[in-house]
Design a protein around this motif. Structure first.
Motif, PDB file in Angstrom:
ATOM      1  N   ALA A   1       0.823  -1.156  -0.249  1.00 16.29           N
ATOM      2  CA  ALA A   1       0.051  -0.054  -0.039  1.00 16.29           C
ATOM      3  C   ALA A   1       0.915   1.312  -0.129  1.00 16.29           C
ATOM      4  O   ALA A   1       0.508   2.096  -0.644  1.00 16.29           O
ATOM      5  N   ALA A   2       2.031   1.309   0.618  1.00 19.80           N
ATOM      6  CA  ALA A   2       2.851   2.409   0.843  1.00 19.80           C
ATOM      7  C   ALA A   2       3.343   2.697  -0.681  1.00 19.80           C
ATOM      8  O   ALA A   2       3.733   3.837  -0.893  1.00 19.80           O
ATOM      9  N   GLU A   3       3.626   1.666  -1.374  1.00 10.11           N
ATOM     10  CA  GLU A   3       4.278   1.968  -2.511  1.00 10.11           C
ATOM     11  C   GLU A   3       3.450   2.321  -3.748  1.00 10.11           C
ATOM     12  O   GLU A   3       3.499   3.097  -4.773  1.00 10.11           O
ATOM     13  N   ARG A   4       1.993   1.631  -3.685  1.00  8.02           N
ATOM     14  CA  ARG A   4       0.815   1.707  -4.753  1.00  8.02           C
ATOM     15  C   ARG A   4       0.222   2.991  -4.329  1.00  8.02           C
ATOM     16  O   ARG A   4      -0.044   3.886  -5.494  1.00  8.02           O
ATOM     17  N   ARG A   5      -0.079   3.354  -3.239  1.00  8.48           N
ATOM     18  CA  ARG A   5      -1.054   4.630  -2.718  1.00  8.48           C
ATOM     19  C   ARG A   5      -2.375   4.657  -3.457  1.00  8.48           C
ATOM     20  O   ARG A   5      -3.170   5.732  -3.312  1.00  8.48           O
ATOM     21  N   SER A   6      -2.668   3.666  -4.085  1.00  7.95           N
ATOM     22  CA  SER A   6      -4.061   3.463  -4.396  1.00  7.95           C
ATOM     23  C   SER A   6      -4.467   2.233  -4.922  1.00  7.95           C
ATOM     24  O   SER A   6      -3.606   1.280  -4.510  1.00  7.95           O
TER      25      SER A   6
ATOM     26  N   TYR B   1      -4.468   4.459   5.677  1.00 12.61           N
ATOM     27  CA  TYR B   1      -3.176   5.456   5.828  1.00 12.61           C
ATOM     28  C   TYR B   1      -2.466   5.626   4.611  1.00 12.61           C
ATOM     29  O   TYR B   1      -1.908   6.874   4.333  1.00 12.61           O
ATOM     30  N   HIS B   2      -2.398   4.721   3.900  1.00 10.06           N
ATOM     31  CA  HIS B   2      -1.646   4.643   2.470  1.00 10.06           C
ATOM     32  C   HIS B   2      -2.480   5.082   1.204  1.00 10.06           C
ATOM     33  O   HIS B   2      -1.925   5.064   0.311  1.00 10.06           O
ATOM     34  N   GLY B   3      -3.809   5.501   1.380  1.00 13.46           N
ATOM     35  CA  GLY B   3      -4.910   5.857   0.458  1.00 13.46           C
ATOM     36  C   GLY B   3      -5.319   4.509  -0.266  1.00 13.46           C
ATOM     37  O   GLY B   3      -5.900   4.785  -1.765  1.00 13.46           O
ATOM     38  N   THR B   4      -5.269   3.322   0.253  1.00 13.72           N
ATOM     39  CA  THR B   4      -6.020   2.212  -0.376  1.00 13.72           C
ATOM     40  C   THR B   4      -7.100   1.777   0.443  1.00 13.72           C
ATOM     41  O   THR B   4      -7.222   2.318   1.390  1.00 13.72           O
TER      42      THR B   4
ATOM     43  N   THR C   1      12.325   0.095  -0.127  1.00 13.09           N
ATOM     44  CA  THR C   1      11.787   1.046   0.922  1.00 13.09           C
ATOM     45  C   THR C   1      13.051   1.236   1.847  1.00 13.09           C
ATOM     46  O   THR C   1      12.985   2.194   2.408  1.00 13.09           O
TER      47      THR C   1
END
Length: 827
Positions: free
Chosen positions: A645-650, A669-672, A728
């Motif tokens: 999620a931190a890498e994709r953000r969607s 938190y990561h926009g997913t 990361t």
């Protein structure tokens, strides 16, 4: 409605439609018609399709019953709603009642009709409660009787009540506007959900007066002269000493025991606590004959059956005009069709089906069905396919029948991919499977011993389906026969039921000599797999990061693909336990734990970034951080989720509803966003294959990498994890530390099958005004965010409970509270 084929009652319905099967020497449909007449419903339209002429010839125009019967004939099966639509011309002028021709009941139809008129409903549905709701449509209604939710033929994970649809409706003619003509349409599966979706008023429940009292027609409770059956007689001679023609019904050949009771209405044939009357028995079954010196125990014997002396019939059903010769033995659950001959001293084992017009030779021992149909196992499919003890429950003969049934569901000339793990038992069974497939006009691509993800990937490359045989995880003496669809995923529950029906009927396709299937052994399977994996999963940054990893192949088939894969990744790696060990095709929980501890020691001493341990078939993996600490599977799911999620953000992630709600916080938190699925693997893989899904996992070491495949794949998850960690620039322990701790507890409670539906209804009732989620089982959410989930097991007499709270103490308290609800309902 009298058009169904009655396939679940074969072979009794092979030559007779189900509505004509006798109960108390009258066809079931005659009891239904008499019920309609008692409530003033004299004009009746009968929908017919299967063996329609037999129904028409028996009832004619209804004159003998004092009714007016007309018939609506279907050229092809049209479903429960389509068949009624076919009779629209005769029903379009006024409200009408719909009832099945095999509905043995004495429900108060007058009260039902009055309720319908009082509520001004478009459709009124008649409900009742049953212990096992799986074969019915379950319903939740509000206090005014309006339907809030309806689900047809649920799985145990979808059971939220034991209140079910009886198939008795009162309808207004306007309902025909929602039924397309000349196509199969179902009331509960198509029409009712559409009415609810459009918010149409008037889909109502009638429940008053349905939960108590008798459930069977009045005449079932009455003997000659209207006297309750079984009254007025105290002591009688032995049933087997009665002269002349007797037999039939459910009989016991011991002194002073209750006589002649059928399966459907055991307590109603005699009245409670009364002893049977042999004279009434002779009156009811005057056309049957029973020789002396024989034994009948809970046997159902139809008209004009000859039973020879010294015969022994236990818990079986015998069709009409059948001859059972001297000293024959028929065991529990066996069904003998019409006009069969069971030879002298022959034995028909339990659960065997003998179809009509068959002959069992004298002295024969029959332990499989003759020609067609048997019930087979109650639950063919479990959580891992078809599972059982090798050469006890899962034999080569069973494997042949299963493969033949699977082949029958596919087109001739289709291709099926087969594979196995490295055990000898799986190898032996796979050979039997291949023979059965070829004999059923199926071409076979045999991969031999490969990891399970490789078998799935190869199946998805042009095969109509696949079969994988492996040792059951953690159970060395058992095997799983797994069936795949054309995408390499486990068969859906609908496809499983289809295969189950074909297997139960034993209607296997056999090829002509020129149609026998071919056998191929594809080359370069592992190169194809690793090449595709590395093309689809992002590996940027791995070579530059200079990571070192330790990989434990668990002496399983995962070790076959790892050398090539790690070499192409360009990482510093150490592979342990790479060789195949036929004597250890699986590992117990204790063995796996010891292996992880050993892996942690090697990781810590070698300075590796992390370590992973595959299961023996390469489907799942467990994680150890750089300090050598084991990251539990449910925690590893959150680590992977956080990284993705931190890498994709969607996008969205697919998780089962039993997962901690911390996952929802991490994703948000990561926009997913999280899409919650049922606990069924096929549901998770379905969502994993949809556009926009970036990750999936089950919290048990199974991970989905959607850019590569929609199924669990340990190697794909490993490659993705290496790339994520490399990019990361954080250690695994640092990633783990930034995620909040979850407090989810689980408990299993023994629950008899007969009360599972009651348990789920009690849980819904106990929830009160709290939020209830029925995605899978019943999840109750407290106002403070704590939640508990109750889920009946689909294969065992067990109910599973999960509870989550802000700490273990609050989660434990919630678990105890709802365990008490389940326990009280199950007593």
């Amino acid at each position: 409605m009298a058009g169904g084929e009655g396939t679940r009652l074969r072979p009794m319905t092979s030559s007779m439609p189900k509505p004509l099967l006798p109960v108390v020497n009258r066809p079931i449909m005659e009891h239904v018609l008499r019920l309609l007449k008692r409530h003033g419903l004299n004009e009746t339209v009968v929908t017919v399709q299967f063996l329609a002429s037999l129904v028409k010839n028996y009832f004619g125009d209804g004159e003998e019953l004092g009714m007016e019967l007309t018939y609506a004939n279907e050229e092809k099966p049209l479903g429960t709603a389509g068949s009624v639509k076919n009779a629209e011309e005769a029903l379009k002028d006024d409200a009408f009642l719909v009832i099945s021709g095999d509905a043995l009941t004495d429900f108060d139809l007058t009260e039902l009709i009055n309720f319908h008129k009082e509520k001004g409903a478009l459709v009124t549905v008649c409900l009742t409660r049953v212990p096992n709701p799986l074969e019915f449509g379950i319903t939740i209604v509000d206090e005014e009787g309006k339907v809030e939710r309806f689900l047809e033929k649920p799985t145990w994970g979808q059971v939220f009540s034991d209140t079910v649809n009886t198939g008795i409706y009162v309808m207004e003619p306007e309902v025909f506007d929602y039924v397309d003509p000349d196509v199969p349409v179902d009331w509960s599966g198509d029409v009712f959900p559409q009415l609810m979706k459009e918010g149409k008023p008037g889909l109502r429940l009638h429940r008053r007066g349905l939960l108590g009292g008798r459930r069977h027609p009045r005449e079932l409770c009455e003997g000659p002269g209207g006297r309750p059956r079984g009254q007025g007689r105290r002591r009688h001679r032995r049933l087997r000493d009665l002269p002349g023609r007797v037999g039939g019904g459910r009989c016991r050949g011991a002194p002073r025991r209750r006589a002649a009771r059928t399966a459907v209405h055991r307590r109603l044939r005699e009245g409670r606590g009364r002893r049977g009357d042999p004279r009434a028995l002779r009156h009811r079954f005057e056309r049957r004959r029973q020789e002396r010196c024989l034994f009948l125990h809970r046997a159902v014997v139809h008209d004009n059956v000859y039973v020879g002396q010294h015969s022994n019939l236990r818990g079986c059903v015998v069709g009409k005009n059948t001859d059972i010769m001297r000293a024959a033995r028929i065991e529990d659950g066996a069904v003998i069709g019409d006009e069969c001959l069971i030879g002298e001293e022959s034995i028909v084992q339990g659960n065997v089906r003998v179809y009509p017009f068959k002959t069992i030779e004298a002295g024969a021992f029959v332990n499989t069905s003759v020609i067609w149909e048997s019930r087979g196992q109650a639950n063919l499919f479990g959580a891992r396919g078809v599972s059982g003890i090798l050469n006890v429950e899962i034999t080569p003969e069973l494997a042949v029948r299963l493969a033949g049934a699977y082949a029958t569901t596919l087109k001739k000339g289709a291709t099926v991919t087969t594979a196995r793990d490295h055990s000898r038992g799986a190898r032996a069974l796979k050979r039997a499977v291949i023979s059965a497939l070829q004999a059923s006009a199926i071409d076979v691509r045999d991969l031999e011993n490969v990891p399970l993800p490789v078998a799935r990937q190869q199946t998805a490359r042009g095969s109509a389906g696949g079969i994988m045989i492996r040792t059951s995880p953690g159970v060395p003496d058992s095997v799983d026969i797994m069936f795949f669809d054309s995408q390499g995923a486990d068969l859906s529950q609908g496809s499983q039921r289809k295969l189950d029906r074909v297997f139960a009927r034993q209607e296997y396709r056999r090829a002509f000599p020129g149609e026998i299937g071919d056998l191929h052994f594809p080359a370069s399977v592992f190169d194809s797999y690793t090449g595709s994996l590395l093309r689809n999963v992002d590996t940027t940054g791995i070579a530059e990061a200079g990571l070192k990893v330790v990989v434990d192949a668990s002496n399983g088939s995962a070790g076959l693909v790892l050398p090539s894969l790690l070499g192409k990744l360009g990482v510093d790696s150490l592979i342990i336990n790479p060789g195949l060990d036929e004597s250890r095709p699986t590992e117990t929980v204790e063995m796996r734990r010891k292996g992880l501890v050993r892996l942690g020691e090697i990781v810590a001493s070698s300075g590796a970034a992390f370590g992973v341990r595959f299961d023996p078939v390469g489907e799942r993996l467990s994680l150890v951080d750089e300090k050598g600490r084991i990251i539990e599977d449910d925690r590893a799911l959150l680590v992977m989720l956080d990284l993705v999620a931190a890498e994709r953000r969607s996008g969205r992630v697919a998780l089962p509803v039993t997962t901690t709600r911390i996952a929802e916080q991490v994703a948000a938190y990561h926009g997913t966003q999280v899409e919650w699925t049922t606990t069924s693997p096929d549901d998770l893989t379905r969502v994993g294959g949809e556009e926009g899904t970036i990750f999936g996992g089950d919290g048990k070491g199974g991970f989905i990498v959607p850019e590569f495949s929609s199924v669990y794949d340990g190697a794909a998850a490993f490659v993705r994890l290496i790339g994520l960690v490399a990019r990361t620039q954080l250690t695994v322990s640092q990633i783990d530390a930034r995620i909040p701790r979850a407090h989810v507890l689980k408990r299993d409670l023994a629950t008899p099958w007969a009360v599972k539906g009651l348990v789920m209804r009690r849980v819904v009732e106990a929830a009160g005004n709290r939020f209830v989620d029925t995605t899978d089982g019943v999840r109750v959410v407290e106002t403070d965010g704590r939640w508990v989930m109750v889920l009946p097991d689909p294969a065992e007499a067990v109910t599973h409970l999960w509870a989550e709270g802000p700490d273990d103490t609050s989660a434990q308290a919630l678990l105890d509270e709802w365990a008490a609800v389940v326990d009280s309902a199950g007593r």
